[in-house]
Write an enzyme that holds these catalytic residues in place. Structure first.
Site, PDB file in Angstrom:
ATOM      1  N   GLY A 127       0.833  -1.191   0.000  1.00  0.00           N
ATOM      2  CA  GLY A 127       0.000   0.000   0.000  1.00  0.00           C
ATOM      3  C   GLY A 127       0.868   1.240   0.000  1.00  0.00           C
ATOM      4  O   GLY A 127       2.052   1.197  -0.344  1.00  0.00           O
TER       5      GLY A 127
ATOM      6  N   GLY B 184       3.930   0.604   2.449  1.00  0.00           N
ATOM      7  CA  GLY B 184       4.838  -0.443   1.985  1.00  0.00           C
ATOM      8  C   GLY B 184       5.400  -0.175   0.610  1.00  0.00           C
ATOM      9  O   GLY B 184       6.595  -0.402   0.352  1.00  0.00           O
TER      10      GLY B 184
ATOM     11  N   HIS C 242     -16.394   5.566  10.991  1.00  0.00           N
ATOM     12  CA  HIS C 242     -16.526   6.645  10.010  1.00  0.00           C
ATOM     13  C   HIS C 242     -17.995   7.019   9.873  1.00  0.00           C
ATOM     14  O   HIS C 242     -18.843   6.157   9.690  1.00  0.00           O
ATOM     15  CB  HIS C 242     -15.960   6.183   8.662  1.00  0.00           C
TER      16      HIS C 242
ATOM     17  N   ARG D  22     -14.513  12.744  13.049  1.00  0.00           N
ATOM     18  CA  ARG D  22     -15.297  11.561  12.729  1.00  0.00           C
ATOM     19  C   ARG D  22     -15.966  10.935  13.943  1.00  0.00           C
ATOM     20  O   ARG D  22     -17.103  10.471  13.867  1.00  0.00           O
ATOM     21  CB  ARG D  22     -14.395  10.532  12.039  1.00  0.00           C
TER      22      ARG D  22
ATOM     23  N   HIS E 242     -14.063   1.763  10.135  1.00  0.00           N
ATOM     24  CA  HIS E 242     -13.255   2.218   9.010  1.00  0.00           C
ATOM     25  C   HIS E 242     -11.758   1.975   9.216  1.00  0.00           C
ATOM     26  O   HIS E 242     -11.142   1.208   8.499  1.00  0.00           O
ATOM     27  CB  HIS E 242     -13.528   3.704   8.777  1.00  0.00           C
TER      28      HIS E 242
ATOM     29  N   GLU F 167      -0.714   2.125   8.781  1.00  0.00           N
ATOM     30  CA  GLU F 167      -1.799   1.760   9.691  1.00  0.00           C
ATOM     31  C   GLU F 167      -1.446   0.576  10.577  1.00  0.00           C
ATOM     32  O   GLU F 167      -2.073   0.364  11.616  1.00  0.00           O
ATOM     33  CB  GLU F 167      -3.068   1.448   8.891  1.00  0.00           C
TER      34      GLU F 167
ATOM     35  N   ARG G 179      -8.440   9.232  14.397  1.00  0.00           N
ATOM     36  CA  ARG G 179      -7.688   9.810  13.286  1.00  0.00           C
ATOM     37  C   ARG G 179      -8.528  10.864  12.581  1.00  0.00           C
ATOM     38  O   ARG G 179      -9.685  10.610  12.243  1.00  0.00           O
ATOM     39  CB  ARG G 179      -7.272   8.727  12.286  1.00  0.00           C
TER      40      ARG G 179
END
Length: 646
Positions: A51, A54, A275, A339, A410, A434, A444
């Site tokens: 991702g 990485g 979320h 959130r 989320h 993450e 977050r």
């Protein structure tokens, strides 16, 4: 309750420099040992996950001259779940000249995390954010631009400035393609070995240091051991423990959980983000939920009917009978509250019987005012692909009828414990993105996940990893080393165990039941009684899993049921630890809302005198109570206060 855990020695982050927070990262970079270019070629680094964290890390380490082995379970690195991020990426560029700064981004992030994150890590994140945008623009990432050609910004929850850079509603995809191109360049140059369709199933530790992983080829079923001088985990979060979440179905906790079972501390596992802007569940057939970007709250207004039980169509409810509850309760931030605040407010109005849609589990996100003010073409230019996605999923036209949204799991703020260098308590095991716990505290802020992933991968890890590798080269080990043989054997035995049970229940049925327990008792609201009950239910269901699960097929072939069985088995153990962590933290903060700890007007009530610490959990053997190690949090610059967005 204390029989659920034992308390161990405190833990501290000894890698972070002291002194002025503004210069800590610069001083840490200068004090770190270096590896000269000729020696880098002799060192091998494994990176698990492709991702944003990485992929950017593998590309940057390859560019620096290290030999990198990259692994992902997807059929291509560009299919990592970072691709699903929609709304944007934060950076303290102050292009809007609206009062933003590195310090303000630092302040907003510490406050938004409800004062449960380290100041040193968060300030570094704010500093590095300004470099990320330049890096991505140079890669060709097509950020939105204003009429004059300058990069555009929009607002996100928890801030009063516009600092979020975006590429329509596809920011994650575009950023990932930038990192993927950089990664492919290093693959072509021979600096990175890419291994798609391989899943990490075990961590190899030799003489107390992380030296490799055991992987399974998901196509052939072949088990292999891969060795290196250091291991980097960039395998994402664990939101799928709830079964229904906004995560891709493949997202799992196995890489980090295998490391946890080998001694890596797991920090703040109960901190999960709900979320507020997701498409509501439509029925028991669903296997995941769909996120609608938080950016929609810039122009969309959230409301419900004022009266309970009002089931009229939205168009039939006049303006004076609508409750724009976020604007009413939080006038300073309105629809752009963080959130956790927005999610809890939505739950409250639905609990009052004022929710909309099937089952009353939804609120309206209405763009009528924005369309009237800006025109449909302008709204379509900003959010068109998101509106199209909503329409395809629900069969409703959000340009005509308000969207219906409801909170859903989320992101996970918890993860493996790391120090300032992003190294876990196991030497040689680094954790980024993450998968670690380090930057977000108890909540977050929107558009900060992409910021952290790229900060860790492009700018932080390449500096701090060198400090560890400079102490090498480490002794060469072979596949016949006892620790390597043991790790591989444990994987093979585990696979055979799954295949031999031959029960009468599917893996998915267990996962769905586990997710229901977690959402009910460790979700948006938690109580001591509920968490205690959940631990018992999880233990009972886990015992049933190991006697009744059915995994058809063989290990020596493509077998998705086998893959899922391994992941769900780890989710069972993680779920119990999450509930224990939530049980021990008898305060409300961020997305962790304890009903016993709230203010008179129903807001989260922290207890800084008791819980201003990171909870780092040590695995001490299956069936034994985990050990809690506390890392005290010290606030020199952003002093804890009762959060208010009113």
């Amino acid at each position: 309750m204390t029989n659920f855990w034992t308390e161990g020695e405190p833990i501290a982050d000894t890698a972070a420099p002291d002194g002025p927070v503004e210069t800590r990262w610069e001083r840490r970079q200068f004090s770190a040992k270096l590896v000269n270019p000729a020696n880098r070629r002799k060192l091998t680094v494994i990176v698990v996950g492709t991702g944003l964290a990485g992929g950017s890390a593998a590309a940057t380490l390859g560019e620096a001259g290290y030999h990198v082995k990259s692994y992902c379970y997807q059929d291509s690195p560009r299919r990592a779940h970072s691709i699903a991020a929609q709304g944007g990426i934060n950076a303290a560029k102050n292009y809007r000249n609206d009062g933003d700064s590195i310090y303000r981004l630092f302040y907003d992030t510490v406050k938004g995390g409800d004062f449960r994150a380290r100041e040193s890590n968060v300030y570094r994140l704010a500093q590095v954010s300004v470099n990320i945008i330049d890096q991505c623009v140079a890669q060709g990432v097509p950020f939105a631009r204003e009429y004059g050609g300058l990069l555009d910004n929009r607002s996100f929850g928890g801030t009063q400035v516009s600092r979020t850079f975006y590429a329509r509603g596809q920011t994650g995809q575009q950023l990932l393609l930038g990192a993927y191109q950089a990664l492919e360049r290093q693959i072509a140059a021979g600096n990175v070995e890419m291994h798609e369709r391989h899943e990490m199933l075990e961590l190899i530790i030799v003489d107390g240091k992380a030296r490799g992983i055991v992987v399974r080829d998901m196509v052939t079923g072949e088990i292999s051991t891969e060795l290196a001088d250091a291991v980097v985990l960039a395998s994402g979060g664990y939101g799928n423990v709830f079964f229904l979440s906004t995560n891709a179905k493949g997202c799992n906790v196995t890489a980090t959980w295998r490391a946890h079972r080998k001694g890596a501390y797991f920090a703040n596992p109960c901190y999960t983000q709900i979320h507020p802007t997701c498409i509501p569940e439509s029925g028991s057939h669903q296997s995941k939920l769909t996120l609608m970007s938080e950016s929609l709250r810039n122009d969309g207004r959230v409301w419900v009917p004022k009266k309970a039980g009002d089931h009229r169509d939205a168009a039939d409810i006049p303006e004076d009978e609508r409750d724009y509850y976020l604007e009413r309760i939080y006038p300073s931030f309105g629809n752009l509250v963080p959130r956790d605040i927005a999610s809890r407010a939505a739950k409250n109005v639905c609990d009052e019987g004022r929710g909309v849609g099937p089952g009353g589990l939804g609120v309206y996100l209405d763009f009528a005012d924005a369309i009237a003010r800006l025109g449909r073409a302008a709204v379509e230019a900003k959010y068109g692909n998101l509106f199209e996605m909503y329409s395809r999923i629900t069969g409703e036209d959000p340009y005509v009828t308000p969207m219906r949204i409801y909170p859903a799991v989320h992101y996970t703020m918890g993860g493996l414990w790391v120090d300032y260098d992003l190294q876990s308590n196991i030497p040689g095991l680094f954790v980024i993105g993450e998968a670690n716990f380090s930057d977000h505290g108890a909540n977050r802020l929107g558009a900060s996940a992409l910021m952290q992933g790229l900060a860790d991968g492009y700018f932080v890890l390449p500096n701090t990893l060198g400090n560890y590798l400079a102490a090498g080269p480490y002794p060469k080990i072979g596949v016949d080393h006892p620790a390597v043989v043991e790790a591989r054997s444990s994987v093979e035995q585990r696979i055979q165990k799954f295949l031999s049970i031959n029960g009468d229940r599917t893996v998915d049925s267990f996962h769905r039941e586990l997710g229901h327990i977690m959402w009910e008792y460790c979700g948006m609201e938690r109580t001591e009684e509920g968490l205690t009950k959940a631990i018992g239910l999880i233990r009972s269901l886990r015992e049933e899993f190991w006697t009744r699960v059915k995994v058809p097929g063989r290990g020596e072939e493509l077998n998705q049921n086998l893959e899922k069985a391994g992941r769900v088995a780890d989710f069972f153990e993680l779920a119990e630890l999450m509930c224990i962590d939530a049980l021990h933290r008898a305060e409300s903060c961020g997305g962790h809302f304890r009903a016993e700890s709230q203010t008179e007007d129903g807001e989260a009530l922290r207890h800084d005198d008791e819980f201003a610490y990171v909870a780092a959990w040590e695995h001490v053997g299956f069936g034994s109570a985990p050990t809690l190690h506390k890392e005290d949090l010290n606030f020199e610059y952003v002093h804890p206060t009762q959060r208010s967005y009113k």
